[in-house]
Design an enzyme around this catalytic site. Structure first.
Site, PDB file in Angstrom:
ATOM      1  N   GLU A 225     -37.445 -80.059 100.140  1.00 17.35           N
ATOM      2  CA  GLU A 225     -36.728 -79.263 101.136  1.00 17.35           C
ATOM      3  C   GLU A 225     -37.527 -79.372 102.428  1.00 17.35           C
ATOM      4  O   GLU A 225     -38.575 -78.735 102.576  1.00 17.35           O
ATOM      5  CB  GLU A 225     -36.610 -77.796 100.682  1.00 17.35           C
ATOM      6  CG  GLU A 225     -35.771 -77.623  99.426  1.00 17.35           C
ATOM      7  CD  GLU A 225     -34.369 -78.159  99.552  1.00 17.35           C
ATOM      8  OE1 GLU A 225     -33.888 -78.322 100.689  1.00 17.35           O
ATOM      9  OE2 GLU A 225     -33.742 -78.433  98.518  1.00 17.35           O
ATOM     10  N   CYS A 259     -36.802 -73.172 108.645  1.00 17.68           N
ATOM     11  CA  CYS A 259     -36.454 -74.595 108.539  1.00 17.68           C
ATOM     12  C   CYS A 259     -35.002 -74.872 108.904  1.00 17.68           C
ATOM     13  O   CYS A 259     -34.661 -75.998 109.267  1.00 17.68           O
ATOM     14  CB  CYS A 259     -36.753 -75.126 107.140  1.00 17.68           C
ATOM     15  SG  CYS A 259     -35.845 -74.283 105.828  1.00 17.68           S
TER      16      CYS A 259
END
Length: 480
Positions: A225, A259
């Protein structure tokens, strides 16, 4: 910074602990390779109750690590989302674990086919500093739901939450089931090099490449990720008030240290000032001040703060116009609080348009047509998230079908990650693999294909010697 003798000793001790616990978890898994649904549900309940018990302590620890991190942000973005994920998985574990029937072709009858979802074993979880609770515990919850054991490597930039989380987990799990590892680069490198049955890494693209290379030595499967520059498109039809309010929330949460935060705005030409004026007003409603406002999070450490300041300076020196969203015109020279900096007239040679920002900087890129906006996105690495603000169904379908991204929110920001029944994951440079929900269970399980026959064996008709009449009939029926 030069490592002291104490630092070296602590690193060696944690490395030894890492290797010992890894062996112990492997041995423990061999003794119990298929935990029952009841056991998995019990473990998730234990995790949920521990999180509820320690939530205030955890929020305070994160606040201390950041120097200022809103306790409400921690509860909303980390604790609430984790508890909801646990409850979602707990209610579905029995169904996920059921063997799945698959079709048997006529050529292979009579027989049966099924998939059995088998735990992989010991899962490694590498956690970044920005959401240390959620990004440790949701992968952990997923590993436990799939029947695995897990070891968690925390970031060295969050020492207080590491201690708090380690104490919480020790209350409910033996270290042969769940263990938490600390340490700096040396320990992180060793962690990524273990022969995990699966490794989950959340962090930057650059470090993700290093982790994947280390995992490849053991052919360890990975879920990465990562991140990247998540675009936010404001379509020509969109109401600016609606769009900016939702963008301001998504960009301000954790001071943009997310993110999937909106990284830059794709805006119709001529609407820059309307966007900026609206942003100033909407931001001021949420954060009347910044400096001493406990609702507004600080930059996690001096290194990250200096990076962000340098990138703003780089843009300004190369001709960008900077608007600081600072409702009370406060000064910030002696704090790591940083108000949002809106960047106009950006160019590709500026850091703010090259790198993932991960902080309160927001470039505006203008476009003349939606096709131009789409080309701008597609000329760059595929992002972890994409945001579109438009109430026009035709525009929505066009953007969805002509761009790639790990996930999309339409007329909102961030919230696709909180949907428990949808997978979360990147694409290309923004990551690989999925977790969350059923996709997470599948990712951390082996879908073992089982083909089963009884006494009668129809397969004998294709055994040698070849050229029999029945074989010729089989070819005639099936090879066409």
């Amino acid at each position: 910074m030069v490592a002291t003798v104490t630092d070296i000793h602590e690193a060696h001790a944690e490395l030894e602990r890492l290797h010992t616990l890894f062996r112990q978890q492997k041995q423990a898994f061999r003794k119990d390779p298929m935990p029952s649904a009841e056991r998995r549900i019990e473990q998730l309940d234990q995790l949920r109750m521990a999180l509820l018990k320690h939530q205030d302590n955890l929020a305070e620890a994160v606040n201390a690590d950041f120097s200022c991190r809103s306790r409400d942000e921690t509860k909303v973005a980390e604790i609430l989302t984790t508890i909801e994920s646990i409850k979602y998985a707990k209610a579905r574990i029995r169904n996920w674990m059921k063997p799945e029937k698959r079709h048997v072709g006529m050529l292979h009858a009579p027989s049966s086919n099924q998939l059995i979802y088998q735990p992989l074993g010991v899962i490694g979880i590498m956690v970044p500093w920005n959401y240390p609770i959620q990004l440790a515990l949701i992968p952990l919850m997923t590993a436990l739901a799939a029947g695995n054991r897990a070891m968690i490597k925390m970031s060295e930039f969050t020492p207080k939450i590491n201690v708090a989380l380690k104490a919480m987990l020790a209350e409910v799990f033996d270290e042969t089931q769940v263990a938490l590892i600390e340490g700096e680069v040396e320990v992180s490198s060793a962690f990524s090099e273990q022969a995990w049955d699966h490794l989950i890494f959340t962090g930057s693209t650059a470090v993700g490449k290093i982790v994947m290379a280390a995992a490849a030595k053991n052919l360890t499967p990975v879920t990465l990720e990562l991140g990247g520059k998540s675009p936010t498109i404001i379509a020509p039809d969109m109401n600016m008030q609606d769009a900016v309010e939702r963008i301001a929330f998504g960009k301000s949460l954790n001071a943009g240290q997310t993110c999937i935060a909106p990284d830059y705005i794709l805006l119709p030409e001529g609407k820059q000032q309307e966007f900026i004026d609206t942003y100033q007003a909407k931001f001021a409603q949420m954060y009347p001040s910044v400096r001493d406002n406990d609702d507004y999070t600080a930059i996690v450490n001096e290194r990250q703060h200096e990076r962000l300041q340098a990138w703003v300076k780089d843009a300004e020196e190369k001709g960008a116009r900077i608007t600081v969203v600072n409702p009370k015109n406060e000064t910030f020279s002696d704090t790591r609080k940083m108000p949002l900096h809106i960047v106009e007239n950006g160019t590709d040679n500026m850091k703010v348009l090259q790198e993932e920002l991960f902080g309160p900087i927001l470039p505006i890129v203008t476009y003349k047509s939606l096709d131009e906006a789409i080309d701008y996105i597609n000329d760059r690495d595929r992002p972890l998230a994409l945001y579109l603000f438009s109430y026009d169904q035709t525009i929505q379908e066009k953007i969805l079908s002509h761009t790639h991204a790990g996930g999309v929110s339409i007329n909102d920001t961030l919230m696709h990650i909180a949907q428990d029944d949808m997978p979360f994951g990147g694409v290309g440079p923004s990551g690989m693999g999925h977790y969350h929900g059923k996709e997470g269970f599948i990712a951390l399980s082996k879908a073992k294909a089982v083909h089963k026959k009884g006494k009668y064996n129809s397969g004998k008709f294709i055994y040698p010697p070849y050229g029999t009449a029945i074989q010729k009939m089989i070819y005639k029926i099936f090879v066409r």
